[in-house]
Design an enzyme around this catalytic site. Structure first.
Site, PDB file in Angstrom:
ATOM      1  N   HIS A 252      18.528 -28.459 -14.789  1.00 22.31           N
ATOM      2  CA  HIS A 252      19.234 -27.187 -14.740  1.00 22.31           C
ATOM      3  C   HIS A 252      19.768 -26.906 -16.142  1.00 22.31           C
ATOM      4  CE1 HIS A 252      19.003 -26.789 -10.427  1.00 22.31           C
ATOM      5  NE2 HIS A 252      19.625 -27.937 -10.224  1.00 22.31           N
TER       6      HIS A 252
ATOM      7  N   CYS B 195      16.503 -23.088 -15.833  1.00 21.45           N
ATOM      8  CA  CYS B 195      16.756 -21.675 -15.600  1.00 21.45           C
ATOM      9  C   CYS B 195      17.659 -21.134 -16.692  1.00 21.45           C
ATOM     10  CB  CYS B 195      17.398 -21.491 -14.240  1.00 21.45           C
ATOM     11  SG  CYS B 195      17.365 -19.788 -13.699  1.00 21.45           S
TER      12      CYS B 195
END
Length: 295
Positions: A124, A166
């Site tokens: 992430h 992301c």
């Protein structure tokens, strides 16, 4: 005089309206001719080291979801990079301190007989950070270890960083929805998940290439069985064209392939039909080819 540098030489003329017309000359040295086809030297004894940091699980207090499917990305990358001749070192779910230790060790290696260096980070991300198991790491902290003053044996050589994380809070709405690239039926449902938060594009210095799974401000998609869209398509492109196509041209092919995908199955109904576009920031100074090494 040979090698003389002229700084902002100004000749002035008076115009009819009494204003001065000033010609400014930018600083310049004697003219150099550059070959637009010049390539990085890729005939060293070794291809080089490729680090893969793979993060599926996170400390519970970070409140980050597991990244199901990321092991498929790791395995896919190991095969593709090994086929290109890299010495692959892969690590799973390391704490931030351990990640930085492994990166530091790689920066201290002697890369004199290597063509280049690769670092892949699967996790992430948020703003200018990526997540390790127990906390954030600033991307610049990693890339700075390979600048010329810290890693002199990689000066003038490609340093490639691939970030699968992301990078925002928006989905890319499809303009054309007649997409069939990802329409497959499987006995087990291959669900699409979205990686949390977002990462910014960062410059890193000459001979760096920063490759991002998604353009700034948009979500990056990962299938729970097959892995992330970006790594799937990157590895396929490396298998088909890795030893023949110039690398930034290959990345453009990957951009096109990923942009043709769309979300088919996802728990978040707002994500259905959404798109993704990767991006890369090239500070390379020559063309980069991974031609097969002679045996």
């Amino acid at each position: 005089m040979s090698g003389h540098v002229q700084l902002d030489s100004r000749s002035t003329l008076t115009t009819t309206d009494r204003n001065q017309n000033i010609t400014e000359v930018d600083a310049l040295d004697k003219r150099q001719t550059y070959d637009p086809a010049e390539q990085y030297k890729m005939n060293h004894r070794r291809r080089g080291v490729a680090l893969i940091f793979n993060h599926e699980h996170f400390y519970w207090q970070l409140m980050l979801p597991e990244r199901r499917g990321t092991s498929a990305d790791r395995n896919n990358l190991k095969r593709s990079l090994t086929d290109l001749g890299f010495e692959v070192r892969d690590f799973d779910n390391l704490r931030a301190g351990d990640v930085l230790q492994k990166v530091h060790e790689a920066s201290l290696d002697d890369h004199s007989d290597a063509d280049c260096f690769v670092c892949v980070y699967l996790s992430h991300g948020e703003n200018d950070h990526v997540y390790a198991y127990d906390g954030q790491i600033k991307i610049e902290t990693i890339t700075n270890m390979f600048r010329g003053d810290k890693c002199p044996s990689l000066v003038g050589k490609p340093k490639i960083f691939i970030i699968q994380a992301c990078r925002g809070d928006k989905h890319d709405d499809p303009v054309i929805v007649q997409d069939t690239v990802d329409g497959r039926e499987e006995a087990t449902v291959n669900e699409t998940e979205v990686d949390a938060a977002g990462v910014y594009t960062l410059p890193a210095g000459a001979d760096f290439l920063m490759c991002y799974s998604v353009a700034q401000g948009y979500f990056s998609h990962r299938e729970t069985i097959n892995g992330s869209w970006y790594i799937q398509d990157l590895c396929e492109a490396l298998r088909k064209h890795g030893s023949s196509l110039e690398f930034t041209e290959l990345l453009t092919v990957v951009n096109r392939k990923v942009s043709h995908r769309k979300v088919d199955v996802c728990k978040d109904i707002n994500a259905i039909g959404k798109k993704q576009i990767p991006c890369f920031a090239s500070m390379l100074t020559k063309k980069l080819y991974f031609h097969p090494k002679s045996k």
